[in-house]
Design a protein around this motif. Structure first.
Motif, PDB file in Angstrom:
ATOM      1  N   ASP A  44       0.830  -1.206   0.000  1.00 27.19           N
ATOM      2  CA  ASP A  44       0.000   0.000   0.000  1.00 27.19           C
ATOM      3  C   ASP A  44       0.865   1.257   0.000  1.00 27.19           C
ATOM      4  O   ASP A  44       0.646   2.190  -0.785  1.00 27.19           O
ATOM      5  N   TRP A  45       1.850   1.284   0.895  1.00 22.22           N
ATOM      6  CA  TRP A  45       2.694   2.470   1.008  1.00 22.22           C
ATOM      7  C   TRP A  45       3.538   2.668  -0.240  1.00 22.22           C
ATOM      8  O   TRP A  45       3.689   3.795  -0.730  1.00 22.22           O
ATOM      9  N   ARG A  47       2.970   1.830  -3.339  1.00 23.99           N
ATOM     10  CA  ARG A  47       2.169   2.342  -4.465  1.00 23.99           C
ATOM     11  C   ARG A  47       1.979   3.849  -4.347  1.00 23.99           C
ATOM     12  O   ARG A  47       2.031   4.581  -5.340  1.00 23.99           O
ATOM     13  N   GLN A  48       1.734   4.331  -3.129  1.00 26.49           N
ATOM     14  CA  GLN A  48       1.565   5.769  -2.930  1.00 26.49           C
ATOM     15  C   GLN A  48       2.889   6.512  -3.075  1.00 26.49           C
ATOM     16  O   GLN A  48       2.975   7.572  -3.708  1.00 26.49           O
ATOM     17  N   ALA A  51       4.509   7.755  -6.425  1.00 33.71           N
ATOM     18  CA  ALA A  51       4.017   8.970  -7.075  1.00 33.71           C
ATOM     19  C   ALA A  51       4.834  10.193  -6.660  1.00 33.71           C
ATOM     20  O   ALA A  51       4.668  11.277  -7.224  1.00 33.71           O
ATOM     21  N   ASP A 239      -3.271   1.457   3.983  1.00 36.38           N
ATOM     22  CA  ASP A 239      -4.504   2.218   3.782  1.00 36.38           C
ATOM     23  C   ASP A 239      -5.675   1.292   3.482  1.00 36.38           C
ATOM     24  O   ASP A 239      -6.763   1.750   3.143  1.00 36.38           O
TER      25      ASP A 239
END
Length: 332
Positions: A44-45, A47-48, A51, A239
């Motif tokens: 999750d982290w 992937r964020q 960006a 998340d």
């Protein structure tokens, strides 16, 4: 594997500390990996974080060999330093320390291109590196740091309590499944193969949320043997809810209570459990109340905190029904 032989004085000076700077370095290694190959909660982290533009100076860590000089990731000097303190320490690294470590790690004198600036113009190179790390920290880690810090504080509390109550042998033997303590040798299960003896020093254990099973082992500081390990509490990076386990313990008592019961193989506070498992405090409290009423969990006061642990019946349940694929990596 890395085998570290510790003499008695070194072992007796075992300490625990957190390190925002080492968390930052490990996060850089993690973000370079394919999130499809990472488990919850790290995917999750990542992937964020992908960006967020990666500052050029911070990309140094993606090119370093597995055995890197300690000056690019200095050990914490206090038990809970702030990131600004550690970055300032990085900036002030004496040139003679850099030269000595580069000579140790590159005995033939042939430095990789990405390390030459630290030899040729160390002040400028260190400033650029610290600025790049600060930029990455502000964008990628600072928003998560309050939750990470709370989880790490609980980790340190629990480990320090174990150290005080049972001594360094018990502490080292329970750190992580890939760390083996067989006095006087501490073995880190890694691809790298090395062995050395440490005497008249101290052991510094550093739990890392971003470790993801990777373990750092410093060798350049003659006064400190640092070893990092995966901390409990990585759920703060997620998340999305944890994937539902499919195991017999969950079928018997329910997924939520099974998760809490399994996590209590290491005694914990309600706050620590919530951070480790990614659950609301009220949810954890409810599960604990039911498990305590069933006689499988006990409640003990330790100073101003209340610790929960397994009764013999709870330990038997975990041992009999919990030894399966549902054991989550982020809990251990």
């Amino acid at each position: 594997m890395i085998r570290i032989e510790l003499d008695e004085p070194t072992l007796s000076r075992t300490r625990i500390a957190i390190s925002p700077l080492l968390e930052t370095v490990c996060s850089l290694w993690l973000v370079a990996r394919d999130p499809a190959g990472l488990p919850w909660p790290f995917a999750d982290w990542v992937r964020q974080a992908r960006a967020i533009p990666l500052p050029a100076p911070a990309q140094l860590y993606l090119h370093l060999p597995r055995r890197m000089p300690d000056f690019v990731a200095p050990i914490p000097l206090t038990s809970a330093p702030a990131i600004d303190e550690q970055l300032e320490l990085l900036r002030r690294t004496p040139p003679e320390v850099i030269d000595a470590q580069l000579a140790t790690h590159h005995r033939d004198g042939r430095l990789p291109e990405h390390l030459r600036p630290f030899r040729d113009d160390p002040e400028t190179a260190l400033d650029r590196l610290a600025d790049g790390l600060a930029t990455w920290w502000d964008a990628a880690l600072a928003p998560r740091w309050p939750a990470m810090r709370a989880a790490l504080d609980e980790e340190v509390l629990l480990r320090a309590r174990a150290l005080a109550a049972d001594g360094p042998d018990a502490l080292l033997s329970r750190l992580h499944e890939r760390i083996i303590w067989e006095r006087p040798v501490l073995t880190l299960i890694k691809r790298l193969d090395a062995g050395f003896t440490v005497s008249g020093s101290r052991v510094l254990l550093v739990p890392l949320i971003f470790s993801r099973g990777g373990m750092l082992c410093s060798t350049d500081d003659p006064g400190t043997q640092m070893v990092t390990y995966q901390s409990r509490g990585a759920a703060v990076l997620a998340d999305s809810p944890a994937p539902a386990p499919d195991d017999r313990l969950a079928l018997l008592i329910g997924r939520g209570r099974a998760t809490v019961l399994r996590a209590l193989t290491t005694p914990s506070t309600t706050t620590a459990l919530a951070a480790v498992l990614g659950l609301a405090m009220s949810t954890v409290s409810e599960h604990l109340a039911h498990l305590q009423a069933a006689g499988v969990v006990h409640r003990r006061r330790a100073g101003r905190r209340v610790l929960y642990g397994l009764e013999p019946a709870g330990l038997a349940l975990v041992n009999l029904l919990g030894e399966d694929s549902a054991r989550a990596e982020f809990v251990s």
